[in-house]
Design a protein around this motif. Structure first.
Motif, mmCIF file in Angstrom:
data_model
loop_
_atom_site.group_PDB
_atom_site.id
_atom_site.type_symbol
_atom_site.label_atom_id
_atom_site.label_comp_id
_atom_site.label_asym_id
_atom_site.label_seq_id
_atom_site.Cartn_x
_atom_site.Cartn_y
_atom_site.Cartn_z
ATOM 1 N N ALA A 3 -21.662 -18.398 1.805
ATOM 2 C CA ALA A 3 -22.691 -17.768 2.624
ATOM 3 C C ALA A 3 -22.094 -16.514 3.253
ATOM 4 O O ALA A 3 -20.892 -16.422 3.453
ATOM 5 N N LYS A 4 -22.965 -15.567 3.557
ATOM 6 C CA LYS A 4 -22.512 -14.257 4.018
ATOM 7 C C LYS A 4 -22.841 -14.050 5.492
ATOM 8 O O LYS A 4 -23.971 -14.235 5.913
ATOM 9 N N LEU A 5 -21.839 -13.617 6.240
ATOM 10 C CA LEU A 5 -21.954 -13.386 7.665
ATOM 11 C C LEU A 5 -21.566 -11.947 7.968
ATOM 12 O O LEU A 5 -20.529 -11.472 7.511
ATOM 13 N N ALA A 6 -22.406 -11.260 8.733
ATOM 14 C CA ALA A 6 -22.082 -9.909 9.199
ATOM 15 C C ALA A 6 -21.968 -9.959 10.714
ATOM 16 O O ALA A 6 -22.570 -10.820 11.369
ATOM 17 N N THR A 7 -21.204 -9.036 11.270
ATOM 18 C CA THR A 7 -21.038 -8.988 12.715
ATOM 19 C C THR A 7 -21.600 -7.689 13.267
ATOM 20 O O THR A 7 -21.604 -6.663 12.591
ATOM 21 N N PRO A 38 -23.496 -5.492 6.863
ATOM 22 C CA PRO A 38 -24.784 -5.982 7.349
ATOM 23 C C PRO A 38 -25.907 -6.049 6.306
ATOM 24 O O PRO A 38 -26.701 -6.982 6.329
ATOM 25 N N ALA A 39 -25.955 -5.123 5.394
ATOM 26 C CA ALA A 39 -27.031 -5.121 4.396
ATOM 27 C C ALA A 39 -26.966 -6.322 3.455
ATOM 28 O O ALA A 39 -27.958 -6.677 2.830
ATOM 29 N N GLN A 40 -25.808 -6.981 3.354
ATOM 30 C CA GLN A 40 -25.622 -8.098 2.432
ATOM 31 C C GLN A 40 -25.689 -9.464 3.117
ATOM 32 O O GLN A 40 -25.583 -10.491 2.457
ATOM 33 N N ALA A 41 -25.865 -9.507 4.421
ATOM 34 C CA ALA A 41 -25.702 -10.737 5.193
ATOM 35 C C ALA A 41 -26.866 -11.709 5.095
ATOM 36 O O ALA A 41 -28.021 -11.316 4.978
ATOM 37 N N ASP A 42 -26.506 -12.994 5.181
ATOM 38 C CA ASP A 42 -27.484 -14.071 5.339
ATOM 39 C C ASP A 42 -27.729 -14.327 6.824
ATOM 40 O O ASP A 42 -28.824 -14.665 7.228
ATOM 41 N N VAL A 43 -26.667 -14.188 7.620
ATOM 42 C CA VAL A 43 -26.699 -14.458 9.051
ATOM 43 C C VAL A 43 -25.874 -13.394 9.761
ATOM 44 O O VAL A 43 -24.897 -12.881 9.208
ATOM 45 N N TYR A 44 -26.265 -13.075 11.002
ATOM 46 C CA TYR A 44 -25.571 -12.068 11.793
ATOM 47 C C TYR A 44 -24.983 -12.707 13.040
ATOM 48 O O TYR A 44 -25.690 -13.410 13.769
ATOM 49 N N LEU A 45 -23.693 -12.477 13.302
ATOM 50 C CA LEU A 45 -23.052 -12.880 14.541
ATOM 51 C C LEU A 45 -23.052 -11.638 15.427
ATOM 52 O O LEU A 45 -22.409 -10.633 15.100
ATOM 53 N N VAL A 46 -23.799 -11.699 16.533
ATOM 54 C CA VAL A 46 -24.054 -10.511 17.340
ATOM 55 C C VAL A 46 -23.529 -10.707 18.761
ATOM 56 O O VAL A 46 -23.918 -11.657 19.452
ATOM 57 N N ASN A 47 -22.652 -9.800 19.188
ATOM 58 C CA ASN A 47 -22.150 -9.798 20.556
ATOM 59 C C ASN A 47 -23.226 -9.165 21.435
ATOM 60 O O ASN A 47 -23.341 -7.948 21.505
ATOM 61 N N SER A 48 -23.993 -9.998 22.118
ATOM 62 C CA SER A 48 -25.096 -9.471 22.924
ATOM 63 C C SER A 48 -24.619 -8.839 24.220
ATOM 64 O O SER A 48 -25.410 -8.222 24.931
ATOM 65 N N ASP A 49 -23.329 -8.964 24.535
ATOM 66 C CA ASP A 49 -22.770 -8.304 25.709
ATOM 67 C C ASP A 49 -22.506 -6.821 25.444
ATOM 68 O O ASP A 49 -22.305 -6.058 26.376
ATOM 69 N N SER A 50 -22.491 -6.422 24.181
ATOM 70 C CA SER A 50 -22.269 -5.015 23.835
ATOM 71 C C SER A 50 -23.622 -4.310 23.712
ATOM 72 O O SER A 50 -24.612 -4.930 23.323
ATOM 73 N N PRO A 51 -23.679 -3.018 24.026
ATOM 74 C CA PRO A 51 -24.938 -2.281 23.881
ATOM 75 C C PRO A 51 -25.473 -2.328 22.444
ATOM 76 O O PRO A 51 -26.673 -2.515 22.228
ATOM 77 N N LYS A 52 -24.575 -2.182 21.471
ATOM 78 C CA LYS A 52 -24.989 -2.211 20.060
ATOM 79 C C LYS A 52 -25.597 -3.569 19.695
ATOM 80 O O LYS A 52 -26.604 -3.643 18.997
ATOM 81 N N GLY A 53 -24.987 -4.636 20.173
ATOM 82 C CA GLY A 53 -25.494 -5.967 19.891
ATOM 83 C C GLY A 53 -26.837 -6.238 20.540
ATOM 84 O O GLY A 53 -27.736 -6.826 19.930
#
Length: 130
Positions: A3-7, A38-53
């Motif tokens: 499985a594919k994970l992007a951050t 990110p374009a290939q991911a099944d799931v995203y691990l996102v740091n919501s404490d960062s502005p980008k996240g």
């Protein structure tokens, strides 16, 4: 199965920790998670404490599967119904629980070998040392 994970929004130390945890979890589980673009991911691990996240969750939370990574006490948000939460600091058990929730929704048709995805990952070189 792979499985594919992007951050999104993780710093360098968090990425190294994540890659180490994924290598450990791969030994114990049938589903192997690899870091991809990110374009290939099944799931995203996102740091919501960062502005980008935080922006990513607002814009994409209703479209993609997200594991939100944060210090904060997180409550479900209307714009991210497919979201699970992992609290900082990242622990293998919490990450495993979140990934297992999403592993049933990943498609085997989108799977690739860890060798090819590791090469395209920004931290793919770490796979050689895992």
């Amino acid at each position: 199965m792979t499985a594919k994970l992007a951050t999104v929004g993780l710093n360098a130390e968090e990425l190294i920790l994540l890659n180490s945890l994924l290598a450990i979890l791969a030994i114990q589980k049938q589903v192997s998670w690899v870091l991809v673009e990110p374009a290939q991911a099944d799931v995203y691990l996102v740091n919501s404490d960062s502005p980008k996240g935080a922006i990513f969750i607002r814009q994409q939370g209703h479209k993609v599967a997200i594991i939100e990574y944060s210090h904060a006490e997180i409550k479900p948000k209307q714009f991210a119904p497919q979201k699970t939460v992992v609290h900082k600091p990242m622990r293998a058990r919490d990450l495993l629980t979140a990934l297992e929730r999403h592993s049933t929704s990943t498609s085997t048709s989108r799977s690739t070998t860890s060798t090819s995805t590791a090469a395209s990952s920004p931290l793919g070189w770490l796979k050689r040392f895992a």
